[in-house]
Write a protein that holds these residues in place. Structure first.
Motif, PDB file in Angstrom:
ATOM      1  N   GLN A  26       0.833  -1.201   0.000  1.00  0.00           N
ATOM      2  CA  GLN A  26       0.000   0.000   0.000  1.00  0.00           C
ATOM      3  C   GLN A  26       0.872   1.256   0.000  1.00  0.00           C
ATOM      4  O   GLN A  26       0.614   2.218  -0.739  1.00  0.00           O
ATOM      5  N   LEU A  27       1.919   1.271   0.798  1.00  0.00           N
ATOM      6  CA  LEU A  27       2.826   2.422   0.840  1.00  0.00           C
ATOM      7  C   LEU A  27       3.583   2.598  -0.475  1.00  0.00           C
ATOM      8  O   LEU A  27       3.754   3.726  -0.955  1.00  0.00           O
ATOM      9  N   PHE A  28       4.015   1.497  -1.086  1.00  0.00           N
ATOM     10  CA  PHE A  28       4.703   1.590  -2.375  1.00  0.00           C
ATOM     11  C   PHE A  28       3.756   2.133  -3.445  1.00  0.00           C
ATOM     12  O   PHE A  28       4.162   2.930  -4.303  1.00  0.00           O
ATOM     13  N   ALA A  29       2.496   1.718  -3.403  1.00  0.00           N
ATOM     14  CA  ALA A  29       1.515   2.222  -4.362  1.00  0.00           C
ATOM     15  C   ALA A  29       1.311   3.723  -4.166  1.00  0.00           C
ATOM     16  O   ALA A  29       1.241   4.487  -5.143  1.00  0.00           O
ATOM     17  N   GLU A  30       1.233   4.156  -2.925  1.00  0.00           N
ATOM     18  CA  GLU A  30       1.092   5.588  -2.646  1.00  0.00           C
ATOM     19  C   GLU A  30       2.323   6.343  -3.128  1.00  0.00           C
ATOM     20  O   GLU A  30       2.220   7.402  -3.754  1.00  0.00           O
ATOM     21  N   ARG A  31       3.498   5.782  -2.871  1.00  0.00           N
ATOM     22  CA  ARG A  31       4.747   6.414  -3.304  1.00  0.00           C
ATOM     23  C   ARG A  31       4.773   6.533  -4.824  1.00  0.00           C
ATOM     24  O   ARG A  31       5.169   7.558  -5.375  1.00  0.00           O
ATOM     25  N   ALA A  52      22.514  13.876  -7.197  1.00  0.00           N
ATOM     26  CA  ALA A  52      22.623  14.515  -5.870  1.00  0.00           C
ATOM     27  C   ALA A  52      21.423  14.158  -5.003  1.00  0.00           C
ATOM     28  O   ALA A  52      21.575  13.849  -3.813  1.00  0.00           O
ATOM     29  N   ARG A  53      20.231  14.197  -5.587  1.00  0.00           N
ATOM     30  CA  ARG A  53      19.014  13.846  -4.841  1.00  0.00           C
ATOM     31  C   ARG A  53      19.071  12.381  -4.396  1.00  0.00           C
ATOM     32  O   ARG A  53      18.726  12.057  -3.258  1.00  0.00           O
ATOM     33  N   ILE A  54      19.515  11.513  -5.283  1.00  0.00           N
ATOM     34  CA  ILE A  54      19.586  10.084  -4.957  1.00  0.00           C
ATOM     35  C   ILE A  54      20.534   9.855  -3.780  1.00  0.00           C
ATOM     36  O   ILE A  54      20.186   9.163  -2.814  1.00  0.00           O
ATOM     37  N   GLU A  55      21.703  10.424  -3.835  1.00  0.00           N
ATOM     38  CA  GLU A  55      22.676  10.198  -2.764  1.00  0.00           C
ATOM     39  C   GLU A  55      22.210  10.814  -1.452  1.00  0.00           C
ATOM     40  O   GLU A  55      22.447  10.250  -0.383  1.00  0.00           O
ATOM     41  N   SER A  56      21.520  11.944  -1.523  1.00  0.00           N
ATOM     42  CA  SER A  56      20.949  12.540  -0.320  1.00  0.00           C
ATOM     43  C   SER A  56      19.895  11.621   0.294  1.00  0.00           C
ATOM     44  O   SER A  56      19.861  11.424   1.522  1.00  0.00           O
ATOM     45  N   MET A  57      19.038  11.058  -0.565  1.00  0.00           N
ATOM     46  CA  MET A  57      18.010  10.117  -0.081  1.00  0.00           C
ATOM     47  C   MET A  57      18.647   8.891   0.563  1.00  0.00           C
ATOM     48  O   MET A  57      18.223   8.455   1.637  1.00  0.00           O
ATOM     49  N   ILE A  58      19.647   8.326  -0.101  1.00  0.00           N
ATOM     50  CA  ILE A  58      20.297   7.109   0.406  1.00  0.00           C
ATOM     51  C   ILE A  58      20.954   7.388   1.755  1.00  0.00           C
ATOM     52  O   ILE A  58      20.850   6.579   2.695  1.00  0.00           O
ATOM     53  N   SER A  59      21.602   8.517   1.877  1.00  0.00           N
ATOM     54  CA  SER A  59      22.224   8.871   3.157  1.00  0.00           C
ATOM     55  C   SER A  59      21.177   8.960   4.265  1.00  0.00           C
ATOM     56  O   SER A  59      21.372   8.419   5.367  1.00  0.00           O
ATOM     57  N   ALA A  60      20.055   9.608   3.978  1.00  0.00           N
ATOM     58  CA  ALA A  60      18.984   9.732   4.974  1.00  0.00           C
ATOM     59  C   ALA A  60      18.384   8.372   5.309  1.00  0.00           C
ATOM     60  O   ALA A  60      18.092   8.091   6.483  1.00  0.00           O
ATOM     61  N   TRP A  79      16.274   0.536  -1.314  1.00  0.00           N
ATOM     62  CA  TRP A  79      15.965   1.871  -1.853  1.00  0.00           C
ATOM     63  C   TRP A  79      16.628   2.114  -3.196  1.00  0.00           C
ATOM     64  O   TRP A  79      16.036   2.730  -4.077  1.00  0.00           O
ATOM     65  N   ARG A  80      17.858   1.628  -3.385  1.00  0.00           N
ATOM     66  CA  ARG A  80      18.494   1.809  -4.695  1.00  0.00           C
ATOM     67  C   ARG A  80      17.698   1.061  -5.775  1.00  0.00           C
ATOM     68  O   ARG A  80      17.541   1.569  -6.890  1.00  0.00           O
ATOM     69  N   THR A  81      17.205  -0.118  -5.441  1.00  0.00           N
ATOM     70  CA  THR A  81      16.375  -0.865  -6.390  1.00  0.00           C
ATOM     71  C   THR A  81      15.100  -0.096  -6.685  1.00  0.00           C
ATOM     72  O   THR A  81      14.701   0.047  -7.849  1.00  0.00           O
ATOM     73  N   LEU A  82      14.455   0.416  -5.653  1.00  0.00           N
ATOM     74  CA  LEU A  82      13.235   1.202  -5.813  1.00  0.00           C
ATOM     75  C   LEU A  82      13.500   2.461  -6.647  1.00  0.00           C
ATOM     76  O   LEU A  82      12.741   2.783  -7.569  1.00  0.00           O
ATOM     77  N   ILE A  83      14.566   3.147  -6.351  1.00  0.00           N
ATOM     78  CA  ILE A  83      14.920   4.362  -7.088  1.00  0.00           C
ATOM     79  C   ILE A  83      15.201   4.041  -8.557  1.00  0.00           C
ATOM     80  O   ILE A  83      14.724   4.741  -9.452  1.00  0.00           O
ATOM     81  N   ASP A  84      15.969   2.986  -8.807  1.00  0.00           N
ATOM     82  CA  ASP A  84      16.265   2.600 -10.197  1.00  0.00           C
ATOM     83  C   ASP A  84      14.980   2.302 -10.959  1.00  0.00           C
ATOM     84  O   ASP A  84      14.821   2.714 -12.107  1.00  0.00           O
TER      85      ASP A  84
END
Length: 110
Positions: A26-31, A52-60, A79-84
């Motif tokens: 459900q959360l992935f669908a919302e995302r 830059a946004r990706i690396e900032s997200m990964i750090s957080a 998260w890297r898989t999700l981002i890709d």
């Protein structure tokens, strides 16, 4: 809902994992609905990738995972898989929209 300590059988644990998996889907669908909207706002497929946004997200994500006693390496991999996947999705949505816009401009009006 049972806490892990309240689970006395493998079935108890499986039930809770299934419940959590449902919430995650459900959360992935919302995302994804936000990712879809982002793709609607972007004008070119190359905008889908922002290092830059990706690396900032990964750090957080790694920091948050550590606080929650989740293996930061595992969280980063997920998260890297999700981002890709989301980058590829955005690129497709943007490219399809641009293709449709170009096709509509080439079509003579009635």
């Amino acid at each position: 809902m049972k806490t892990p300590d309240e689970c006395l059988t493998k079935q108890d644990i499986r039930t809770e994992i299934d419940r959590l998996d449902g919430e995650l889907v459900q959360l992935f669908a919302e995302r994804q609905s936000y990712v879809r909207r982002m793709a609607e706002l972007k004008r070119h497929p190359d905008e889908a990738f922002d290092a830059a946004r990706i690396e900032s997200m990964i750090s957080a994500i790694r920091d948050r995972a550590g606080v929650l006693c989740l293996d930061p390496d595992q969280a980063e991999l997920v998260w890297r898989t999700l981002i890709d996947w989301n980058i590829a999705f955005e690129k497709r949505v943007i490219a399809d929209r641009l293709h449709n816009e170009a096709a509509n401009q080439d079509t003579p009006a009635d």
